[in-house]
Design a protein around this motif. Sequence first.
Motif, PDB file in Angstrom:
ATOM      1  N   VAL A 104       0.829  -1.207   0.000  1.00 11.16           N
ATOM      2  CA  VAL A 104       0.000   0.000   0.000  1.00 11.16           C
ATOM      3  C   VAL A 104       0.865   1.258   0.000  1.00 11.16           C
ATOM      4  N   SER A 105       2.077   1.183   0.544  1.00 11.98           N
ATOM      5  CA  SER A 105       2.949   2.360   0.562  1.00 11.98           C
ATOM      6  C   SER A 105       3.351   2.794  -0.844  1.00 11.98           C
ATOM      7  N   GLN A 106       3.186   1.884  -1.829  1.00 12.76           N
ATOM      8  CA  GLN A 106       3.559   2.221  -3.199  1.00 12.76           C
ATOM      9  C   GLN A 106       2.614   3.229  -3.834  1.00 12.76           C
ATOM     10  N   ILE A 107       1.526   3.548  -3.154  1.00 14.76           N
ATOM     11  CA  ILE A 107       0.640   4.619  -3.616  1.00 14.76           C
ATOM     12  C   ILE A 107       1.424   5.912  -3.762  1.00 14.76           C
ATOM     13  N   GLY A 108       2.380   6.103  -2.862  1.00 17.23           N
ATOM     14  CA  GLY A 108       3.242   7.265  -2.960  1.00 17.23           C
ATOM     15  C   GLY A 108       2.767   8.469  -2.173  1.00 17.23           C
ATOM     16  N   GLN A 109       3.056   9.646  -2.695  1.00 21.14           N
ATOM     17  CA  GLN A 109       2.917  10.881  -1.943  1.00 21.14           C
ATOM     18  C   GLN A 109       1.514  11.151  -1.413  1.00 21.14           C
ATOM     19  N   PRO A 110       0.428  10.846  -2.131  1.00 25.43           N
ATOM     20  CA  PRO A 110      -0.899  11.113  -1.558  1.00 25.43           C
ATOM     21  C   PRO A 110      -1.107  10.457  -0.199  1.00 25.43           C
ATOM     22  N   LEU A 111      -0.640   9.225  -0.047  1.00 28.64           N
ATOM     23  CA  LEU A 111      -0.750   8.535   1.243  1.00 28.64           C
ATOM     24  C   LEU A 111       0.057   9.256   2.312  1.00 28.64           C
ATOM     25  N   PHE A 112       1.319   9.563   2.019  1.00 26.40           N
ATOM     26  CA  PHE A 112       2.190  10.144   3.034  1.00 26.40           C
ATOM     27  C   PHE A 112       1.766  11.556   3.403  1.00 26.40           C
ATOM     28  N   THR A 113       1.276  12.300   2.433  1.00 22.13           N
ATOM     29  CA  THR A 113       0.772  13.649   2.725  1.00 22.13           C
ATOM     30  C   THR A 113      -0.444  13.579   3.640  1.00 22.13           C
ATOM     31  N   GLY A 126       5.229  16.358  15.362  1.00 22.32           N
ATOM     32  CA  GLY A 126       6.345  16.556  14.437  1.00 22.32           C
ATOM     33  C   GLY A 126       7.011  15.271  13.990  1.00 22.32           C
ATOM     34  N   ALA A 127       6.490  14.122  14.434  1.00 27.26           N
ATOM     35  CA  ALA A 127       7.069  12.848  13.998  1.00 27.26           C
ATOM     36  C   ALA A 127       6.970  12.724  12.479  1.00 27.26           C
ATOM     37  N   LYS A 128       8.044  12.291  11.858  1.00 24.82           N
ATOM     38  CA  LYS A 128       8.080  12.188  10.399  1.00 24.82           C
ATOM     39  C   LYS A 128       7.415  10.897   9.936  1.00 24.82           C
ATOM     40  N   ILE A 129       6.614  11.015   8.913  1.00 22.28           N
ATOM     41  CA  ILE A 129       6.010   9.850   8.274  1.00 22.28           C
ATOM     42  C   ILE A 129       6.692   9.686   6.926  1.00 22.28           C
ATOM     43  N   VAL A 130       7.504   8.639   6.779  1.00 19.78           N
ATOM     44  CA  VAL A 130       8.356   8.520   5.590  1.00 19.78           C
ATOM     45  C   VAL A 130       8.201   7.142   4.951  1.00 19.78           C
ATOM     46  N   PRO A 131       8.444   7.045   3.644  1.00 13.19           N
ATOM     47  CA  PRO A 131       8.381   5.729   2.976  1.00 13.19           C
ATOM     48  C   PRO A 131       9.599   4.884   3.291  1.00 13.19           C
TER      49      PRO A 131
END
Length: 304
Positions: A253-262, A279-284
């Motif tokens: 599911v992480s391969q969705i890319g930026q829309p998910l992480f945003t 402020g915790a970072k959510i990163v791929p």
Amino acid sequence: MNLAVGIDIGGTKVAVGVVDASGRILAKTRLNTDFTVTPQVMVGRIAQSVHNLLSENSVFSDKIIGIGIGAPGPLDPQSGTITCPPNLPGWNGFPLVEEMRKLLPYPIRMENDATAATLAEKWIGAAQDSNHFIFLTISTGIGAGIYLHGKLITGATGNAGDAGHFVIDPSAGRCTCGQYGCWEWVASGTAIARQASAIVGSPLSTKEVFDLAQQGNASLQQLIEQAYRYIGIGCVTLINLFDPDMIVIGGGVSQIGQPLFTAVQDYVTHHAFNPSGRGAKIVPAKLLQDAGLIGAAALIHHPY
């Protein structure tokens, strides 16, 4: 050169690879997880894949220092037994390591698949500079690995991180574990495909769901937005509980890319309880689909 074999067992596929001491994959293959055969037959296929991979790539057995296995939980790493994993039906109580040792003449170590992937992301992935992070995999199910104060946190029996069975929405139906509204029941790749298929009235893969949503299907767009929100809820729960400075998200599911992480970063920014948590970072995941494979090998190269 010391080499390790990594085996990443999932609910849909098994990845097998040869990994060197720097984390580089020298060769890899994959096979489908087949529930129409017994676990013993499936283990035979996995072992044969290992033999074939070594032979085809001229890797001599004296170079292999061990085999690491990442497998879905719950499991018992000490005895090498798969106990009762919802995503491996028919494998309950299966002595995986014992059966594998009958077919492969190397030291073998097994851990939860998310724990193994966490080790990989710390070793050569997105979390190299963090000593307090959570690795989250969203694929067939949802699992987490916990890395705090510079070490893996695996719990009393090696099963810490079964975050997929947080209850997110009890009204959403009964999970395979028996509870109602578990996180993976509402937000995993399997869950997204299941819910979307019900909406459109025909079977859809997770990728097809996202493709149709991008093409303008309003109902599926709404479903995807709900899945993002559920993923955000789960991330906030993890942040409130463990106080990490980073959540690394991998799996299909992480391969969705930026829309998910945003979307998830926005949810965390607004809803984490502690201001520092916002402020915790959510990163791929840096290692993408190879995190589990490299992590399994890391169990041999970098035992903790």
